[in-house]
Design a protein around this motif. Structure first.
Motif, short mmCIF file in Angstrom:
data_model
loop_
_atom_site.label_atom_id
_atom_site.label_comp_id
_atom_site.label_asym_id
_atom_site.label_seq_id
_atom_site.Cartn_x
_atom_site.Cartn_y
_atom_site.Cartn_z
N GLU A 583 0.83 -1.21 0.00
CA GLU A 583 0.00 0.00 0.00
C GLU A 583 0.87 1.26 0.00
N GLY A 584 1.96 1.22 0.76
CA GLY A 584 2.84 2.39 0.80
C GLY A 584 3.46 2.69 -0.54
N ILE A 585 3.95 1.66 -1.22
CA ILE A 585 4.59 1.87 -2.54
C ILE A 585 3.54 2.32 -3.56
N GLY A 586 2.37 1.67 -3.53
CA GLY A 586 1.32 2.04 -4.48
C GLY A 586 0.88 3.48 -4.30
N VAL A 587 0.70 3.91 -3.06
CA VAL A 587 0.28 5.29 -2.81
C VAL A 587 1.40 6.27 -3.15
N ALA A 588 2.65 5.92 -2.84
CA ALA A 588 3.77 6.81 -3.15
C ALA A 588 3.86 7.06 -4.65
N TYR A 589 3.78 5.99 -5.44
CA TYR A 589 3.83 6.14 -6.90
C TYR A 589 2.62 6.93 -7.43
N ASP A 590 1.43 6.59 -6.91
CA ASP A 590 0.21 7.25 -7.38
C ASP A 590 0.23 8.74 -7.03
N ASN A 612 -4.21 5.67 -14.33
CA ASN A 612 -3.04 5.15 -13.62
C ASN A 612 -3.45 4.56 -12.27
N THR A 613 -4.32 5.28 -11.53
CA THR A 613 -4.78 4.78 -10.23
C THR A 613 -5.54 3.47 -10.38
N ALA A 614 -6.40 3.39 -11.39
CA ALA A 614 -7.18 2.17 -11.61
C ALA A 614 -6.28 0.98 -11.90
N LEU A 615 -5.21 1.19 -12.67
CA LEU A 615 -4.27 0.10 -12.97
C LEU A 615 -3.55 -0.35 -11.71
N VAL A 616 -3.19 0.62 -10.86
CA VAL A 616 -2.54 0.26 -9.59
C VAL A 616 -3.49 -0.59 -8.73
N VAL A 617 -4.77 -0.21 -8.71
CA VAL A 617 -5.76 -0.97 -7.94
C VAL A 617 -5.88 -2.39 -8.49
N MET A 623 -4.41 -8.79 -3.23
CA MET A 623 -3.51 -8.93 -2.09
C MET A 623 -3.96 -8.12 -0.88
N THR A 624 -4.34 -6.87 -1.08
CA THR A 624 -4.79 -6.03 0.03
C THR A 624 -6.13 -5.34 -0.25
N GLY A 625 -6.66 -5.53 -1.46
CA GLY A 625 -7.82 -4.75 -1.87
C GLY A 625 -7.39 -3.46 -2.54
N MET A 626 -6.12 -3.04 -2.29
CA MET A 626 -5.54 -1.82 -2.86
C MET A 626 -6.56 -0.67 -2.82
N TYR A 627 -6.98 -0.32 -1.61
CA TYR A 627 -7.99 0.73 -1.48
C TYR A 627 -7.45 2.11 -1.85
N ILE A 628 -6.22 2.40 -1.43
CA ILE A 628 -5.63 3.73 -1.61
C ILE A 628 -6.57 4.78 -1.03
N HIS A 629 -7.30 4.41 0.00
CA HIS A 629 -8.28 5.31 0.62
C HIS A 629 -8.55 4.78 2.03
N PRO A 630 -7.86 5.31 3.03
CA PRO A 630 -7.98 4.77 4.39
C PRO A 630 -9.41 4.76 4.93
N ALA A 631 -10.17 5.82 4.70
CA ALA A 631 -11.54 5.89 5.23
C ALA A 631 -12.41 4.81 4.60
N LEU A 632 -12.26 4.58 3.30
CA LEU A 632 -13.02 3.53 2.62
C LEU A 632 -12.66 2.16 3.17
N SER A 647 -3.15 -4.49 12.68
CA SER A 647 -2.73 -4.81 11.32
C SER A 647 -3.49 -3.97 10.30
N HIS A 648 -4.78 -3.79 10.54
CA HIS A 648 -5.58 -2.95 9.65
C HIS A 648 -5.03 -1.52 9.62
N LEU A 649 -4.75 -0.97 10.79
CA LEU A 649 -4.22 0.39 10.85
C LEU A 649 -2.86 0.49 10.19
N LEU A 650 -2.03 -0.53 10.37
CA LEU A 650 -0.71 -0.52 9.76
C LEU A 650 -0.79 -0.51 8.25
N VAL A 651 -1.65 -1.38 7.69
CA VAL A 651 -1.71 -1.54 6.24
C VAL A 651 -2.45 -0.38 5.58
N TYR A 652 -3.63 -0.04 6.09
CA TYR A 652 -4.50 0.90 5.37
C TYR A 652 -4.38 2.34 5.83
#
Length: 711
Positions: A583-590, A612-617, A623-632, A647-652
Motif C-alpha cells: 500500500e505504501g509503494i502504491g500510494v507513493a507512486y500514485d 493510472n490509479t485504476a491500474l494500480v488498484v 492482495m490487500t484490496g488496494m484501497y488507496i483510501h484509508p476511510a473507505l 494490522s488494519h491500521l498498519l496496512v490501510y
C-alpha cells in the motif's frame, strides 16, 4: 470442353482477385479518411469541452442562495413560455411555502431513517423534524399579514396536525427533550446533543425560509428577503415581563397537553394545536410567543437591542421553568373528560406548530382509550385494502426501513400500477444505476450543505458528502469487476471519478489529501483531525448506503451480497508487513504521478491520472484490496475476518500515510513532466479565491461562513 471450363475459371479468378484488390484499396482509403476525420474532430472538440468545463463547473460550484431564480423563470425554463400570472394570492403563496418545506424536510427525514446508523440517526431525525416546524412560520407570517389571526389559526391547525402524524419519530423542540431529561428517560449528554441538533435546525430554518422567499410567489416576498440582513427582535416588553409571560403560557399549554380532550387522536391533537394557536395570537405582540427555544434563537438571537442574556432568560429559562411547573400541576389536577391510562398506552411525543414557534404535546400515537389509529396505519391506509396496499403500508410503517426495504420492482408497481417487464438488469446497467443513485444523493446533499450550513461546520460536511460519494461507488465497481473483469472496472471508474472530481470541486474526498495538506503546513493539526474524522464517518455511512442500494435488487447477485453483509471478510490476504509495503509503494507512486501534469486540458489530465490509479488498484486488489483510501478501507473492512485492528491500521493507514510522505519528497526531486506556468498560476488563483470566499448569513450579527479550499 475442358479447356473452355479452365478458361472460364481463370477469368472468374482474375475478376475476383481484381475486385478484392480494389476493395482493399478502397478500404484503406476509407480507413485513412476516418482516421483524419477523428483526428480533426478530436482537435476541435477537446478544446471546446475543456472550455465548457472551465465555464460551467465554476458556475455550479459557486452557486449560492442569492443565485436562486424566481418561480417565473423556472416556469419559463421548463415550459418555454411566460407564466400567466406574476404573483399568487397570500393563501396560495403560503400553501406553496408549506408544501415545499414539508416535502424537503420529509424526504431527508425518511432518507435519514433509511441510511444513517442508529448512533446518530436520532439526532438527524430531530434536526429535520425541528427544521420543518421552524420553517412553517415563514408561511404563517404571510397568512397573518393578509388575513389576521383567524387566517393563521385555520392554516396552523391542519398543517401541524398532519405534520405531527408524518414526523412521528424524533423530537421537534428542546422542550420535549427537556421533559425527557426531567423524567430521567435520557442522560445529560444525550440532552445536550439533541438540543444542539435542534438549535442548528433553528438557524438552518432561517436560511431555508428565505430561500423559499426568493422564489417570489407573493409580491411581499422580495421585501422580506431584503430585510433578511436587518432582523429585529420580537421582545417588545421588559425581559422580566417576557420571562413571566413565556413561563405562564408554557405552563398552561403543557398542562393542557397532558389531558385527553378526545378519544380520537387526530381530534385530540387538533384541539390542543388550536389552544396553542390562540395562545400565540394573544402573546405575539409582546414576545413573539415562540414557545420554541430553538426557533427563537435561530430567528432572533443577536437581533435588535435585545441582549444575549435577556434572550436566554425569556426564550430558554422561561419555557424550561414552565415545563417543570406544568409537570407538577398535571400530577395534581386533570380535566374530567377522559381519565388517562398511562399504564395501558405507549407514550410518544408530538410537536405542534405556532406562528413564530412550535409547541409540544406528549400523546399516545396508537390511539386513546383503545381507538384512534388502531384501524389504520400511520399513513392512513385502511386494513381492508388490497394485499399490495397492505404490504406497502407495512413497509412505510417500519421504524427502520433499511431492515425491510422495497425492491425497485415494488417501487415500479407503486408508481405505474403494473409489474415491470424484467426482474433484473445486466451487470453494467445495475452498476450504472448504483453510480447514479449514489452521485445524485451525495450531490444534492453536498449542494444543500453549501447553501444552508454555517461556515463553522460547512467545510467538514462537504468533506463528508464528497467522501461518501467516492466510497459508495465501490459497490458498483464490484458488480462490474465480477462480470467484466479489470477492463470493465477501468472503463467505468475513470469517467465516473473524473466527472465526480469536477463536480465535487470543494472539500477533500480522502484522508490522504488532508494528510498531504497537513504535511505542507496548509492546515493545523486540529483541523486535520476533524476533517479525517468526518471522512471516517463517511466511510461507515457508505457501507450502509451501498447495501441499501443493493437491497433495491437491480441485479441477481445483490441478494447474495446482502446476506454477506453481516459476515464481512477482510481483503488483506498477505502478511501485514507485506500489505504495509504494498500500500505504501502504491500510494507513493500514485501520489507522485498526481503531482505531474500529463495534459494541459484539466479533464484529460484528471482522466489519465485516474487511469493510472485504476491500474494500480487492479495490480494489488487480490492482495490487500488496494484501497488507496484509508476511510473507505476502515468503513468496509475494519473488524472483519481475522485481521487484527493494529494490522488494519498498519496496512490501510500507516502504509498510505508513509506513501504520501515519500511521494511528496519524490515530487520535489523528480519531475516527469514540467507544469506549465498557466496551470500553476491558475491553481494559486483558485486556492486564493477559495480561501477568501465568505457567505453572509443574513443576520444582523453578520455570522460569517467560509467555504473549504478547493481541491
Amino acid at each position: 470442353m475442358a479447356d473452355s471450363i479452365l478458361t472460364t475459371i481463370s477469368n472468374i479468378t482474375n475478376i475476383t482477385a481484381e475486385a478484392i484488390s480494389n476493395l482493399t484499396t478502397n478500404a484503406e482509403e476509407i480507413i485513412t479518411t476516418i482516421r483524419n476525420y477523428i483526428s480533426n474532430f478530436t482537435e476541435e472538440i477537446i478544446p471546446t469541452i475543456s472550455n465548457f468545463t472551465e465555464e460551467i463547473i465554476p458556475t455550479i460550484s459557486n452557486f449560492t442562495a442569492d443565485d436562486i431564480v424566481s418561480w417565473r423563470e423556472l416556469w419559463m425554463m421548463a415550459l418555454g413560455f411566460e407564466a400567466p400570472v406574476t404573483y399568487f394570492s397570500s393563501i396560495i403563496s403560503s400553501i406553496f411555502v408549506y408544501i415545499l418545506v414539508l416535502l424537503f424536510c420529509f424526504i431527508f427525514y425518511q432518507m435519514s431513517r433509511v441510511f444513517l446508523p442508529w448512533c446518530i440517526q436520532e439526532y438527524v431525525l430531530d434536526y429535520f423534524k425541528t427544521l420543518a416546524f421552524c420553517t412553517y412560520c415563514f408561511g404563517h407570517g404571510v397568512i397573518r399579514d393578509a388575513h389576521g389571526h383567524l387566517g393563521y389559526v385555520f392554516c396552523c391547525v391542519p398543517l401541524s396536525t398532519i405534520s405531527i402524524l408524518i414526523f412521528h419519530l424524533g423530537d421537534g423542540t428542546p422542550l420535549q427533550v427537556w421533559l425527557q431529561y426531567l423524567k430521567r428517560k435520557i442522560p445529560l449528554w444525550k440532552f445536550v446533543l439533541k438540543v444542539t441538533a435542534q438549535i442548528l435546525a433553528g438557524f438552518s430554518s432561517w436560511e431555508l425560509g428565505h430561500i423559499v422567499y426568493r422564489l417570489d410567489f407573493h409580491h411581499s416576498f422580495d421585501d422580506r428577503v431584503s430585510q433578511q440582513e436587518n432582523c429585529v427582535s420580537d421582545l417588545n416588553t421588559s425581559p422580566l415581563s417576557g420571562f413571566i409571560l413565556e413561563t405562564l403560557v408554557v405552563t398552561y399549554d403543557f398542562w393542557l397537553d397532558q389531558q385527553t380532550l378526545s378519544k380520537y387522536v387526530p381530534i385530540d391533537l387538533a384541539l390542543k394545536i388550536f389552544n396553542c394557536a390562540v395562545l400565540v395570537c394573544l402573546g405575539l405582540s409582546k414576545t413573539g410567543m415562540y414557545l420554541h427555544p430553538a426557533m427563537a434563537t435561530g430567528h432572533t438571537l443577536g437581533c435588535g437591542s435585545t441582549s444575549i442574556w435577556s434572550h436566554i432568560l425569556v426564550y430558554w429559562i422561561g419555557p424550561f421553568l414552565g415545563i417543570i411547573i406544568g409537570m407538577k400541576l398535571a400530577k395534581k389536577y386533570s380535566l374530567p373528560f377522559y381519565k388517562r391510562r398511562n399504564h395501558q398506552k405507549k407514550e410518544d411525543h408530538v410537536i405542534k406548530n405556532s406562528d413564530s414557534g412550535n409547541r409540544l404535546s406528549e400523546k399516545t400515537m396508537n390511539g386513546v382509550s383503545g381507538s384512534g389509529l388502531s384501524e389504520k396505519t400511520i399513513n392512513g391506509v385502511s386494513r381492508n385494502k388490497e394485499a399490495f396496499r397492505k404490504r406497502l403500508a407495512r413497509q412505510l410503517s417500519y421504524p427502520d426501513l433499511a431492515k425491510h426495504p422495497m425492491t425497485w420492482r415494488d417501487v415500479w408497481e407503486v408508481a405505474l400500477g403494473f409489474e415491470p417487464p424484467v426482474t433484473h438488469f445486466s451487470a453494467a446497467i445495475s452498476a450504472i444505476i448504483i453510480y447514479l443513485l449514489a452521485l445524485l444523493f451525495c450531490y444534492v446533499s453536498y449542494q444543500l450543505a453549501k447553501a444552508l450550513m454555517p461556515g463553522i461546520v460547512q467545510e467538514y460536511v462537504l468533506d463528508f458528502f464528497k467522501t461518501l460519494a467516492f466510497c459508495t461507488y465501490c459497490f458498483g465497481h464490484g458488480v462490474i469487476r465480477n462480470a467484466h473483469g479489470h477492463l470493465g472496472y477501468v472503463l467505468c471508474v475513470v469517467p465516473l471519478n473524473t466527472a465526480s472530481v469536477l463536480i465535487f470541486n470543494i472539500g477533500d474526498g480522502t484522508p490522504l489529501t488532508v494528510w498531504s495538506k497537513y504535511l505542507r503546513g496548509l492546515i493545523p493539526k486540529w483541523k486535520f483531525i476533524l476533517k479525517v474524522s468526518a471522512q471516517i464517518l463517511a466511510g461507515f455511512f457508505a457501507w450502509e448506503l451501498g447495501h441499501y442500494i443493493l437491497s433495491l435488487d437491480f441485479h441477481s447477485t445483490f441478494s447474495e451480497k446482502l446476506i454477506q453483509k453481516s459476515n464481512c471478510s477482510s481483503d488483506l490476504r498477505i502478511a501485514a508487513l507485506g500489505g504495509f509495503a504494498l500500500e505504501g509503494i502504491g500510494v507513493a507512486y500514485d501520489f507522485w504521478m498526481n503531482q505531474q501534469t500529463l495534459s494541459k486540458y484539466r479533464p484529460l489530465d484528471i482522466a489519465l491520472k485516474f487511469t493510472n490509479t485504476a491500474l494500480v488498484v487492479c495490480i494489488g486488489v487480490k492482495m490487500t484490496g488496494m484501497y488507496i483510501h484509508p476511510a473507505l478501507a476502515t468503513g468496509r473492512t475494519i473488524g472483519c475476518g481475522n485481521t487484527p485492528i493494529l494490522s488494519h491500521l498498519l496496512v490501510y493507514w500507516g502504509g498510505p500515510f508513509v506513501g504520501i510522505y515519500l511521494g511528496l519528497k519524490a515530487s520535489e526531486f523528480f519531475c516527469f513532466f514540467n507544469e506549465s506556468t498557466d496551470i500553476k498560476e491558475n491553481a494559486k488563483s483558485v486556492q486564493s479565491d477559495s480561501h477568501n470566499r465568505k457567505v453572509q448569513s443574513g443576520k444582523v450579527r453578520q455570522r460569517k461562513k467560509q467555504t473549504g479550499k478547493e481541491t
